[in-house]
Design an enzyme around this catalytic site. Structure first.
Site, mmCIF file in Angstrom:
data_model
loop_
_atom_site.group_PDB
_atom_site.id
_atom_site.type_symbol
_atom_site.label_atom_id
_atom_site.label_comp_id
_atom_site.label_asym_id
_atom_site.label_seq_id
_atom_site.Cartn_x
_atom_site.Cartn_y
_atom_site.Cartn_z
ATOM 1 N N ASP A 247 0.840 -1.190 0.000
ATOM 2 C CA ASP A 247 0.000 0.000 0.000
ATOM 3 C C ASP A 247 0.883 1.250 0.000
ATOM 4 O OD1 ASP A 247 -2.060 1.777 0.199
ATOM 5 O OD2 ASP A 247 -2.791 1.078 2.141
ATOM 6 N N ASP A 251 2.263 3.661 -3.631
ATOM 7 C CA ASP A 251 1.977 5.092 -3.726
ATOM 8 C C ASP A 251 3.263 5.892 -3.923
ATOM 9 O OD1 ASP A 251 -0.709 4.765 -3.544
ATOM 10 O OD2 ASP A 251 -0.924 5.515 -1.505
#
Length: 357
Positions: A247, A251
């Site tokens: 996660d 990003d």
């Protein structure tokens, strides 16, 4: 051919960018002789407003009965004070779980024409990079036991991470199979110097690696990986890691491309039906203003054609059109850095891509 697509437009800019992707799909369908029958379903904040829950059962069933799912974005400040069990983000976790989607693929590459928008040094950008993050999606700390309790220092909260050998094996195989179609290099990210789950992760990945002698495999601690992604992203081909680490790192990888508005993603399981979405959020600050960059959602639609519908030529067509529009100098506001002229609206950028299909 007729394909049934579930549209989950969601909140904020979600309806704008999904509508852009649908226009591209319609053009591709006309070009190649396909029909994409799209049905809208509620999820996220808009579903909470309409039904009191972030993921209505009607949405779950509609997605299950579709050939694939295209999602915009969920969430926003309006729903930030709700309890965790009914926040908009629960819709994403619930859909992934209900559809058995345990793999998240997130490509990240630099477009030469957008090198001026990249925040890295020019000598790093000049080397180029093209990597794929393979993130485990239905296990780990996001799905572990959690709660509140009274501890040594008073009230405290806890979240538990757990991984089984099976969960690590299946995501590792996705990574190795993906690498076989690329540059045959896998970097497995963990925190094996501290976490027991990471030690199991590393042991299991090494065992699976023996099944792929043609693919080079190495380990990297997550803190070092965060540094290497900005120091020399060209060193990465396929990166495989756990839910939480993936996660965060995906990003980071997206931002060094120049804009989070460029990056698509695919959530896949053992079946053909997948969930495709841009990796950015709902951007409530620009919602309804026709300013959003539609490229990430359009590229997500291309991934849907490639991975769920086996329409490789059609997916290539979309990706080539996006690249051609960027090379021609067309820009939305978020990718204007280093460029001249007036930024295009979401609608205008979509039209420029459609012209190049």
């Amino acid at each position: 051919m007729v394909y049934n697509i579930a549209l989950v437009k969601g909140d904020g800019i979600g309806p704008e960018i999904v509508s852009s992707a649908v226009k591209v799909l319609e053009k591709v369908g006309a070009k190649y002789g396909h029909e994409f029958k799209c049905t809208d379903y509620l999820a996220g904040g808009c579903a909470i407003d309409a039904t009191g829950m972030p993921l209505p059962e009607e949405t779950v069933e509609g997605c299950r009965n579709s050939d694939s799912v295209l999602l915009g974005a969920v969430g926003g400040p309006k729903w930030d004070t709700l309890p965790g069990n009914i926040r908009p983000e629960k819709a994403l976790l619930g859909l992934r779980s209900a559809l058995g989607l345990f793999t998240n693929l997130r490509p990240a590459k630099i477009y030469p024409a957008l090198s001026g928008a990249c925040t890295l040094r020019p000598d790093i950008v000049a080397k180029g990079f093209d990597l794929v993050m393979v993130r485990e999606l239905t296990g780990g700390i996001y799905f572990g036991e959690r709660g509140r309790r009274v501890g040594k220092y008073g009230d405290e909260a806890y979240d538990t991470e757990a991984y089984s050998v099976m969960e690590v094996e299946r995501i590792a195989r996705v990574a190795f199979e993906t690498a076989r179609k690329r540059r045959k290099n896998v970097v497995s990210i963990d925190k094996a110097n501290v976490l027991e789950t990471s030690r199991l992760w590393r042991e299991t990945v090494h065992r699976v690696a023996e099944e792929y002698p043609d693919v080079e495999c190495s380990d990297m601690l997550v803190d070092n990986a965060a540094m290497q992604l900005v120091r020399d992203p060209s060193r990465f081909d396929v990166v495989v890691t756990s839910n939480m680490f993936g996660d965060i790192l995906s990003d980071e990888a997206s931002q060094i491309t120049g804009s989070i508005g460029l990056l698509a993603s695919a959530s896949l399981g053992s079946g053909k039906c997948g969930l495709y979405e841009p990796i950015h959020g709902s951007a409530p600050d620009i919602a309804g203003q026709n300013k959003a960059n539609p490229i990430a959602t359009i590229l997500s639609a291309a991934m849907m054609l490639r991975y769920s519908l086996d329409l490789t030529a059609e997916a290539d067509c979309i990706e080539n059109a996006v690249n051609a529009a960027i090379e021609a100098g067309f820009r939305t506001a978020d990718i204007m850095a280093g460029s001249e002229g007036t930024p295009l609206t979401c609608t205008e950028m979509t039209e420029k891509i459609i012209e190049r299909l």
